[in-house]
Scaffold this motif. Structure first.
Motif, mmCIF file in Angstrom:
data_model
loop_
_atom_site.group_PDB
_atom_site.id
_atom_site.type_symbol
_atom_site.label_atom_id
_atom_site.label_comp_id
_atom_site.label_asym_id
_atom_site.label_seq_id
_atom_site.Cartn_x
_atom_site.Cartn_y
_atom_site.Cartn_z
ATOM 1 N N MET A 92 0.195 13.466 -2.385
ATOM 2 C CA MET A 92 -0.433 12.155 -2.361
ATOM 3 C C MET A 92 -1.721 12.217 -1.544
ATOM 4 O O MET A 92 -1.903 13.092 -0.711
ATOM 5 N N LEU A 93 -2.551 11.283 -1.775
ATOM 6 C CA LEU A 93 -3.838 11.219 -1.085
ATOM 7 C C LEU A 93 -3.699 10.706 0.341
ATOM 8 O O LEU A 93 -2.811 9.911 0.638
ATOM 9 N N GLU A 94 -4.607 11.150 1.163
ATOM 10 C CA GLU A 94 -4.744 10.563 2.494
ATOM 11 C C GLU A 94 -5.196 9.114 2.303
ATOM 12 O O GLU A 94 -5.785 8.781 1.280
ATOM 13 N N PRO A 95 -4.989 8.255 3.292
ATOM 14 C CA PRO A 95 -5.494 6.880 3.163
ATOM 15 C C PRO A 95 -7.004 6.876 2.887
ATOM 16 O O PRO A 95 -7.741 7.703 3.412
ATOM 17 N N ILE A 96 -7.409 5.964 2.048
ATOM 18 C CA ILE A 96 -8.822 5.836 1.680
ATOM 19 C C ILE A 96 -9.386 4.615 2.388
ATOM 20 O O ILE A 96 -8.871 3.503 2.234
ATOM 21 N N VAL A 97 -10.425 4.836 3.165
ATOM 22 C CA VAL A 97 -11.099 3.753 3.868
ATOM 23 C C VAL A 97 -12.592 4.054 3.840
ATOM 24 O O VAL A 97 -13.013 5.151 4.204
ATOM 25 N N PHE A 98 -13.385 3.094 3.356
ATOM 26 C CA PHE A 98 -14.838 3.226 3.388
ATOM 27 C C PHE A 98 -15.459 1.843 3.264
ATOM 28 O O PHE A 98 -14.792 0.877 2.914
ATOM 29 N N GLU A 99 -16.735 1.777 3.575
ATOM 30 C CA GLU A 99 -17.489 0.533 3.419
ATOM 31 C C GLU A 99 -18.733 0.816 2.599
ATOM 32 O O GLU A 99 -19.291 1.899 2.658
ATOM 33 N N THR A 100 -19.139 -0.200 1.853
ATOM 34 C CA THR A 100 -20.427 -0.166 1.168
ATOM 35 C C THR A 100 -21.254 -1.304 1.765
ATOM 36 O O THR A 100 -20.815 -1.967 2.704
ATOM 37 N N GLU A 101 -22.389 -1.542 1.197
ATOM 38 C CA GLU A 101 -23.249 -2.605 1.736
ATOM 39 C C GLU A 101 -22.539 -3.959 1.792
ATOM 40 O O GLU A 101 -22.681 -4.713 2.740
ATOM 41 N N ARG A 102 -21.746 -4.272 0.746
ATOM 42 C CA ARG A 102 -21.130 -5.595 0.667
ATOM 43 C C ARG A 102 -19.612 -5.599 0.627
ATOM 44 O O ARG A 102 -18.996 -6.663 0.576
ATOM 45 N N LEU A 103 -18.996 -4.422 0.647
ATOM 46 C CA LEU A 103 -17.545 -4.346 0.468
ATOM 47 C C LEU A 103 -16.870 -3.498 1.537
ATOM 48 O O LEU A 103 -17.456 -2.543 2.043
#
Length: 163
Positions: A1-12
């Motif tokens: 399984m994947l590691e937790p996914i966390v990121f930000e974009t300009e608006r999200l």
């Protein structure tokens, strides 16, 4: 399984879905309107009860990860990540109807691609869409995906990234 996914974009803000999030079932049922789910697999348009949502989540989470997209603390959509072989992913998205036409699908998918590609030398992404879904085709083409093949009435697009 994947590691937790966390990121930000300009608006999200994007983070792996927390299955224990209060109100998640209602959030999902509310987001998947008839318009939103019309080009998605049939089980996405049949989320009428808490049990329907639980079964839908079980089926998706047994093979991949769902990433919740939020904008100003409100759900804006979900990303879907299904790992295949090394550095290869099937990916997809659904955006809440109130956020359509604002470029958020492209922004969210670009953020996901950047996150997953990370430090891999080459990463391959596959996305499938209903051939009549011109908006999703446009999103994929903006991201650099190219048409690969049609199977079972779904058009598949591929993108390979290199670091």
């Amino acid at each position: 399984m994947l590691e937790p996914i966390v990121f930000e974009t300009e608006r999200l803000q994007a983070a792996t879905l927390d299955r224990a999030q209060p109100g998640l079932g209602l959030e999902i049922r509310t987001l998947f309107t008839d318009k939103v789910s019309r080009y998605l697999p049939p089980d996405c348009s049949q989320l009428e009860t808490q049990d329907d949502v639980a079964q839908w989540l079980d089926s998706r989470l047994s093979i991949g990860t769902i990433v919740r997209l939020s904008s100003t603390d409100q759900v804006a959509g979900y990303l879907f990540v299904f790992p295949e072989e090394a550095a290869q992913y099937r990916i997809g998205y659904v955006i809440a109807e109130s956020y359509w036409g604002k470029g958020l699908a492209t922004e969210a998918m670009q953020g996901l691609i950047n996150h997953l590609a990370g430090s891999n030398k080459t990463t391959r992404f596959i996305a499938g869409i209903d051939p009549v879904n011109a908006a999703s085709q446009k999103v994929l083409e903006k991201l650099g995906f190219g048409y690969d093949h049609t199977q079972a009435e779904i058009d598949y697009y591929v993108l390979e990234t290199s670091q």
